[in-house]
Design a protein around this motif. Structure first.
Motif, PDB file in Angstrom:
ATOM      1  N   GLY A 177      -3.483 -10.438 -15.114  1.00 31.84           N
ATOM      2  CA  GLY A 177      -2.892 -10.920 -16.450  1.00 31.84           C
ATOM      3  C   GLY A 177      -3.813 -11.774 -17.031  1.00 31.84           C
ATOM      4  N   ILE A 178      -3.933 -11.976 -18.343  1.00 35.71           N
ATOM      5  CA  ILE A 178      -4.722 -13.005 -18.890  1.00 35.71           C
ATOM      6  C   ILE A 178      -4.157 -14.348 -18.709  1.00 35.71           C
ATOM      7  N   GLY A 179      -5.226 -15.287 -18.203  1.00 38.39           N
ATOM      8  CA  GLY A 179      -4.757 -16.688 -17.736  1.00 38.39           C
ATOM      9  C   GLY A 179      -4.490 -16.631 -16.322  1.00 38.39           C
ATOM     10  N   ILE A 180      -4.494 -15.608 -15.528  1.00 42.88           N
ATOM     11  CA  ILE A 180      -4.167 -15.547 -14.099  1.00 42.88           C
ATOM     12  C   ILE A 180      -5.312 -15.393 -13.532  1.00 42.88           C
ATOM     13  N   THR A 181      -5.826 -16.264 -12.779  1.00 45.03           N
ATOM     14  CA  THR A 181      -7.147 -15.945 -11.935  1.00 45.03           C
ATOM     15  C   THR A 181      -6.906 -15.574 -10.591  1.00 45.03           C
ATOM     16  N   SER A 182      -7.581 -15.102  -9.845  1.00 46.37           N
ATOM     17  CA  SER A 182      -7.492 -14.710  -8.296  1.00 46.37           C
ATOM     18  C   SER A 182      -8.563 -15.576  -7.389  1.00 46.37           C
ATOM     19  N   ASP A 183      -8.080 -15.456  -6.016  1.00 43.48           N
ATOM     20  CA  ASP A 183      -8.887 -16.352  -5.171  1.00 43.48           C
ATOM     21  C   ASP A 183      -9.970 -15.412  -4.913  1.00 43.48           C
ATOM     22  N   GLY A 184     -10.212 -14.078  -5.130  1.00 47.30           N
ATOM     23  CA  GLY A 184     -11.234 -13.357  -4.795  1.00 47.30           C
ATOM     24  C   GLY A 184     -11.207 -12.637  -3.613  1.00 47.30           C
ATOM     25  N   LEU A 185     -10.152 -12.759  -2.843  1.00 51.73           N
ATOM     26  CA  LEU A 185      -9.818 -12.119  -1.739  1.00 51.73           C
ATOM     27  C   LEU A 185      -8.792 -10.866  -2.064  1.00 51.73           C
ATOM     28  N   TYR A 186      -9.408  -9.691  -2.028  1.00 49.02           N
ATOM     29  CA  TYR A 186      -8.663  -8.497  -2.409  1.00 49.02           C
ATOM     30  C   TYR A 186      -8.164  -7.787  -0.976  1.00 49.02           C
ATOM     31  N   ALA A 187      -7.412  -6.650  -1.069  1.00 48.95           N
ATOM     32  CA  ALA A 187      -6.893  -6.010   0.174  1.00 48.95           C
ATOM     33  C   ALA A 187      -7.960  -4.967   0.454  1.00 48.95           C
ATOM     34  N   LEU A 188      -8.185  -5.056   1.812  1.00 48.08           N
ATOM     35  CA  LEU A 188      -9.293  -3.894   2.249  1.00 48.08           C
ATOM     36  C   LEU A 188      -8.642  -3.181   3.388  1.00 48.08           C
ATOM     37  N   HIS A 189      -9.006  -2.022   3.661  1.00 48.11           N
ATOM     38  CA  HIS A 189      -8.599  -1.092   4.718  1.00 48.11           C
ATOM     39  C   HIS A 189      -9.444   0.186   5.067  1.00 48.11           C
ATOM     40  N   SER A 190      -9.374   0.474   6.037  1.00 49.23           N
ATOM     41  CA  SER A 190     -10.387   1.383   6.656  1.00 49.23           C
ATOM     42  C   SER A 190     -10.042   2.873   5.711  1.00 49.23           C
ATOM     43  N   ASN A 191     -11.168   3.830   5.679  1.00 52.07           N
ATOM     44  CA  ASN A 191     -10.670   5.041   5.154  1.00 52.07           C
ATOM     45  C   ASN A 191      -9.465   5.603   5.816  1.00 52.07           C
ATOM     46  N   GLY A 192      -8.647   6.141   4.818  1.00 50.49           N
ATOM     47  CA  GLY A 192      -7.455   6.842   5.319  1.00 50.49           C
ATOM     48  C   GLY A 192      -6.122   6.761   4.411  1.00 50.49           C
ATOM     49  N   ASP A 193      -4.852   6.550   5.006  1.00 47.37           N
ATOM     50  CA  ASP A 193      -3.801   6.424   4.204  1.00 47.37           C
ATOM     51  C   ASP A 193      -3.225   4.954   3.988  1.00 47.37           C
ATOM     52  N   LEU A 194      -3.032   4.793   2.528  1.00 49.52           N
ATOM     53  CA  LEU A 194      -2.289   3.246   2.297  1.00 49.52           C
ATOM     54  C   LEU A 194      -1.058   3.642   2.101  1.00 49.52           C
ATOM     55  N   ARG A 195       0.223   3.202   2.842  1.00 55.53           N
ATOM     56  CA  ARG A 195       1.610   3.488   2.069  1.00 55.53           C
ATOM     57  C   ARG A 195       2.118   2.529   1.755  1.00 55.53           C
ATOM     58  N   LEU A 196       2.874   2.801   0.609  1.00 55.50           N
ATOM     59  CA  LEU A 196       3.680   1.715  -0.123  1.00 55.50           C
ATOM     60  C   LEU A 196       5.145   2.198  -0.020  1.00 55.50           C
ATOM     61  N   ALA A 197       5.794   1.382   0.808  1.00 56.13           N
ATOM     62  CA  ALA A 197       7.174   1.839   1.147  1.00 56.13           C
ATOM     63  C   ALA A 197       8.258   0.963   0.327  1.00 56.13           C
ATOM     64  N   PHE A 198       9.384   1.826  -0.021  1.00 53.25           N
ATOM     65  CA  PHE A 198      10.364   1.015  -1.013  1.00 53.25           C
ATOM     66  C   PHE A 198      11.727   0.719  -0.021  1.00 53.25           C
ATOM     67  N   GLY A 199      11.702   1.224   0.992  1.00 54.55           N
ATOM     68  CA  GLY A 199      12.961   1.090   1.719  1.00 54.55           C
ATOM     69  C   GLY A 199      13.922   2.148   1.531  1.00 54.55           C
ATOM     70  N   TYR A 212       8.696   6.449  -0.271  1.00 51.48           N
ATOM     71  CA  TYR A 212       7.436   5.822  -0.444  1.00 51.48           C
ATOM     72  C   TYR A 212       6.007   6.649  -1.030  1.00 51.48           C
ATOM     73  N   LEU A 213       5.063   5.945  -1.206  1.00 55.07           N
ATOM     74  CA  LEU A 213       3.707   6.643  -1.836  1.00 55.07           C
ATOM     75  C   LEU A 213       2.846   6.474  -1.006  1.00 55.07           C
ATOM     76  N   THR A 214       2.140   7.519  -0.561  1.00 53.81           N
ATOM     77  CA  THR A 214       0.625   7.208   0.049  1.00 53.81           C
ATOM     78  C   THR A 214      -0.731   7.425  -0.910  1.00 53.81           C
ATOM     79  N   LEU A 215      -1.375   6.496  -0.693  1.00 52.72           N
ATOM     80  CA  LEU A 215      -2.919   6.591  -1.487  1.00 52.72           C
ATOM     81  C   LEU A 215      -3.825   6.670  -0.111  1.00 52.72           C
ATOM     82  N   ARG A 216      -4.307   8.131  -0.499  1.00 53.27           N
ATOM     83  CA  ARG A 216      -5.362   8.432   0.638  1.00 53.27           C
ATOM     84  C   ARG A 216      -6.475   8.510   0.177  1.00 53.27           C
ATOM     85  N   SER A 217      -7.182   7.607   0.992  1.00 51.92           N
ATOM     86  CA  SER A 217      -8.664   7.417   0.414  1.00 51.92           C
ATOM     87  C   SER A 217      -9.642   8.075   1.642  1.00 51.92           C
TER      88      SER A 217
END
Length: 225
Positions: free
Chosen positions: A88-110, A173-178
């Motif tokens: 969002g405008i006016g919201i800065t980041s610390d510059g540290l993003y999420a990294l993971h190896s090639n494969g599945d990123l799972r976002l689980a909602f419970g 859940y959703l899987t984002l496969r890279s």
């Protein structure tokens, strides 16, 4: 004549405004749009801590909490960076993003949750190029895309985009496969998942509705006879 000129100018302005809202890198190519629509996109500019504009413009809906899991992620670049709210405008980041190896990123909602869309803010430009696929908990592919020609090593030049589901998705859940990601690690500044306000009728409700329609049609047919 003046009216035609004014109409032409207004049309041009509207087209220009639309293009500004939906600007995407030429290297972002969608290869499967089975259940996704690109509702908005933007190419980020600046450094890793520059404030990114909200790509959904506040129109995504209710944000959903999720638990993220993926291979080989941790430390300063942990998955907790995925939903730390630095968009969002006016919201800065610390510059540290999420990294993971090639494969599945799972976002689980419970639990099974009605989903309306997802906003994906890619991270570092040298960990951006590759192939991506979005999948629900039944293994159904909702959409897929490729990213290429992103250069540099910061957030500058990467794509952020908001995808809405053509039909709301009920999934735990959703899987984002890279795959084939540059430098073997995918990176994201933020991922937002939105709930859907569209109610999906239960099968039993649809059956009752169908029987009712058949009954009405039958009654009308008898009257005409």
């Amino acid at each position: 004549m003046k009216f035609k000129f004014l109409k032409s100018s207004l049309t041009g302005s509207l087209l220009a405004a639309t293009c500004l809202v939906n600007v995407a890198n030429a290297g972002l190519i969608f290869t499967n749009t089975s259940n996704i629509t690109l509702s908005a996109s933007q190419v980020e500019s600046g450094g890793d801590t520059t404030a990114n504009q909200d790509v959904a413009g506040g129109l995504g809906g209710t944000l959903l909490a999720y638990t993220a899991t993926a291979p080989n992620s941790g430390g300063n670049y942990a998955l907790s960076n995925l939903n730390d709210g630095d968009i969002g405008i006016g919201i800065t980041s610390d510059g540290l993003y999420a990294l993971h190896s090639n494969g599945d990123l799972r976002l689980a909602f419970g639990a099974d949750t009605l989903l309306g869309g997802i906003a994906i803010y890619n991270g570092y430009s040298n960990r951006d190029d590759g192939s991506y696929k979005l999948i629900d908990d039944t293994g159904t592919t909702l959409g897929a895309w490729n990213v290429s020609t992103t250069s540099g090593g910061t957030n500058n030049g990467v794509d952020s985009f908001w995808l809405t589901f053509n039909t709301p998705v009920t999934s735990a859940y959703l899987t984002l496969r890279s795959t084939n990601i540059e430098n073997s690690k995918a990176s994201y500044r933020e991922i937002q998942v939105f709930s859907s306000s569209v109610a999906v009728p239960e099968p039993s409700t649809l059956a009752i509705f169908a029987l009712g329609m058949i009954g009405l049609a039958s009654r009308r047919f008898k009257k005409q006879s």
